[in-house]
Design a protein around this motif. Structure first.
Motif, PDB file in Angstrom:
ATOM      1  N   PRO A 355       0.838  -1.208   0.000  1.00  0.00           N
ATOM      2  CA  PRO A 355       0.000   0.000   0.000  1.00  0.00           C
ATOM      3  C   PRO A 355       0.869   1.254   0.000  1.00  0.00           C
ATOM      4  CG  PRO A 355       0.059  -0.996   2.182  1.00  0.00           C
ATOM      5  CD  PRO A 355       0.778  -1.943   1.273  1.00  0.00           C
ATOM      6  N   ASP A 361      -4.521   3.641  -4.959  1.00  0.00           N
ATOM      7  CA  ASP A 361      -4.604   2.193  -5.161  1.00  0.00           C
ATOM      8  C   ASP A 361      -3.330   1.720  -5.850  1.00  0.00           C
ATOM      9  OD1 ASP A 361      -5.138  -0.416  -5.889  1.00  0.00           O
ATOM     10  OD2 ASP A 361      -7.068   0.030  -6.845  1.00  0.00           O
ATOM     11  N   HIS A 363      -2.736  -0.930  -7.391  1.00  0.00           N
ATOM     12  CA  HIS A 363      -3.045  -1.588  -8.653  1.00  0.00           C
ATOM     13  C   HIS A 363      -3.238  -0.577  -9.786  1.00  0.00           C
ATOM     14  CE1 HIS A 363      -4.023  -4.615  -5.599  1.00  0.00           C
ATOM     15  NE2 HIS A 363      -3.701  -5.500  -6.525  1.00  0.00           N
TER      16      HIS A 363
END
Length: 557
Positions: A355, A361, A363
């Protein structure tokens, strides 16, 4: 910054001493073309020439072809094929893919870049989508406090897009003069971008357009990847690097090779072999001897058993770096400036993405290029530090995650674990001598850790021996493993995509000064990157010369 038209790049020219015509060595095998080196550009040349009906032999020192465009499984007991050296594709023209009938897929990334930023004690970031839209505009607004930087970004890249569309189609044609190329740019409405890139250090335009240091840095990184330079360099070698990073296929988009970079090489290898090219691996070329008349050349190599072999050909195409070609021709090269790479490459396999302190995010943030400490001011300081013999602190670098776009590089067991991801880190301004390899890796990891909620070390998978899945490649490694002088990923500083002398107009930018010895690797004019362009152009140069010789014979000249 002062405008300049400096920055002429030297041609690859190798002078031969006067000597008499030699008698061909008895027992030497004969071919039309010998290709020295088996990188992706060399494979392109071999495939085109074999498809044209020529007898082609390619000689590669390593046990497999591909050079820097290969995939590997570097971690013991871990089934993941990572793009070991080069990792993204932009410059490979669709024309080459189509004409060689290559089965390759290059997939777009959803994100262009994400840059974590710490300001006034708070963590935030700048997101740029592949096609900038509302999310990008909102990210600019939050970072810079208004709309001006986003509007400037849009205008800047609209102009660069026009320049790319004008210049990209010329890369597979004979060289134009500078004035001819400029005329094409202006016809496309890219006159302003021409001046930014060709007339003055790119830093001047960036400073005029953008006021935010982070935004400036994101733009400038395209000028510095693999290039030892800075924004205001009067030589303009940073401009040439910038141009090639924004010009590919008329869009400048960098895409992911599905299956890893090795899939590109495998497709090229199949195309060349299917066309009839003979490819020998594990053989090392030791000498190239052209005859005085330019009609024949002998290439000497050591086979897998260490025995000396000789092959004769009408043409020799060199997929090796120009400095290596000079040595193979017996010209020494003492006193000539040596290329020098500037990067550290780290390949990693993670059991999950960490994180981010900014709350973005991961991703999304790692799906494109994740910029680390690449603000304009720090890039300038990092250049100074590297030339003072110091490792920049923090070390500017960038990261991206292949598996967020393509999970096919993972074996079936890893595919069952959806959180497993790769990370690729590539640093800037990492000259040899400033630190050990271990110190470079620690600096790179520390730079990334500064923006993570969880240390990278806690995210790394472990191999069969319990070691973290992290592999680093320095410029020294590239020189030793790939015979890239100085570890320079472009073989030498990139060149302008036009003829710099009147006698070069209409030629292919692959000439060496020896009629039947041509460059087909990244060191050719219009070389660098995973493009295949030098291989295509060297093949065209050979075919043009063969056709011209046939016309002369038929006309009795």
């Amino acid at each position: 910054m002062i405008g300049t038209r400096q920055g002429r790049t030297p041609e690859v020219t190798v002078a031969l001493p006067e000597r008499a015509e030699r008698t061909p060595r008895p027992g030497a095998s004969r071919h039309d073309v010998v290709v020295v080196g088996g990188g992706h550009n060399a494979l392109v040349a071999a495939a085109f020439l074999a498809r044209a009906g020529m007898r082609v032999t390619l000689l590669e020192r390593l046990d497999a072809v591909g050079g820097a465009a290969v995939s590997a499984s570097p971690f013991a007991g871990v089934d993941a094929r990572l793009s070991r050296y080069s990792y993204l594709v932009s410059l490979l023209p669709y024309t080459i893919v189509r004409n060689l009938e290559l089965v390759v897929e290059l997939r777009s990334r959803p994100v262009s870049s994400y840059t974590p930023v710490r300001r006034s004690g708070a963590d935030t970031g700048l997101l740029v989508e592949r096609r900038p839209g509302a999310a990008t505009q909102d990210s600019f607004r939050k970072l810079t406090g208004g709309e001006a930087e986003y509007r400037a970004w849009t205008r800047f890249y609209e102009q660069l897009g026009k320049l790319a569309r004008a210049l990209s189609p010329t890369l597979l044609n004979p060289l134009l003069g500078r004035g001819q190329l400029e005329a094409l740019a202006r016809e496309e409405g890219a006159g302003q971008a021409w001046e930014w890139v060709f007339e003055q250090p790119i830093g001047a335009a960036v400073e005029r357009f953008f006021g935010d240091d982070t935004v400036r840095g994101v733009v400038l990184t395209d000028a510095l990847i693999g290039t030892d330079s800075w924004a205001g360099d009067a030589s303009l070698k940073q401009n040439r690097c910038f141009l090639y990073h924004v010009m590919g296929n008329g869009s400048g988009e960098w895409r992911v090779p599905i299956g890893g970079m090795g899939s590109v090489t495998e497709a090229l290898h199949r195309s060349a072999v299917d066309a009839g090219a003979r490819i020998l691996t594990g053989v090392e070329v030791t000498h190239i001897e052209p005859d005085a008349g330019g009609g024949r050349a002998e290439v000497t190599y050591r086979d897998r058993e260490g025995a000396e072999q000789v092959v004769q050909a009408g043409y020799v195409l060199a997929g090796v770096a120009p400095a290596v070609l000079t040595r193979l021709l017996g010209r020494g090269g003492a006193g000539a400036p040596q290329p020098q790479g500037t990067q550290l490459k780290i390949n990693m396999l993670l059991d999950h993405l960490p994180p981010l302190k900014s709350g973005a995010d991961p991703h999304v943030a790692f799906a494109g290029t994740f910029h680390i400490d690449e603000g304009a001011a720090h890039l300038s300081q990092a250049y100074k530090d590297s030339h003072a013999g110091r490792l920049p602190d923090p070390l500017p670098s960038e990261v991206y995650c292949h598996t967020l776009t393509d999970r096919s590089i993972l074996g079936k067991d890893l595919l069952k674990r959806p959180d497993v991801q790769t990370l690729t880190l590539f640093s800037l301004h990492t000259l040899p001598g400033g630190a050990t390899k271990e110190e470079m890796v620690r600096a790179a990891v520390a730079g990334l850790d500064a923006y993570l909620e969880e240390p990278l070390a806690d995210c790394l998978l472990r191999d069969a021996h319990g070691e973290p899945c992290l592999e680093a490649k320095t410029t020294e490694d590239l020189q030793e493993e790939l015979a890239m002088p100085g570890g320079h990923i472009f073989h030498r500083d990139l060149s302008w995509p036009y003829a710099e002398r009147a006698d070069q107009v209409g030629k292919w930018g692959v000439e060496t000064g020896i009629d039947n010895v041509l460059i087909c690797g990244a060191g050719a004019r219009r070389g660098g990157g995973v493009s295949g362009i030098p291989g295509h152009n060297a093949a065209r140069a050979v075919l043009d010369r063969v056709a011209d010789a046939g016309r002369r014979r038929s006309s009795g000249i």
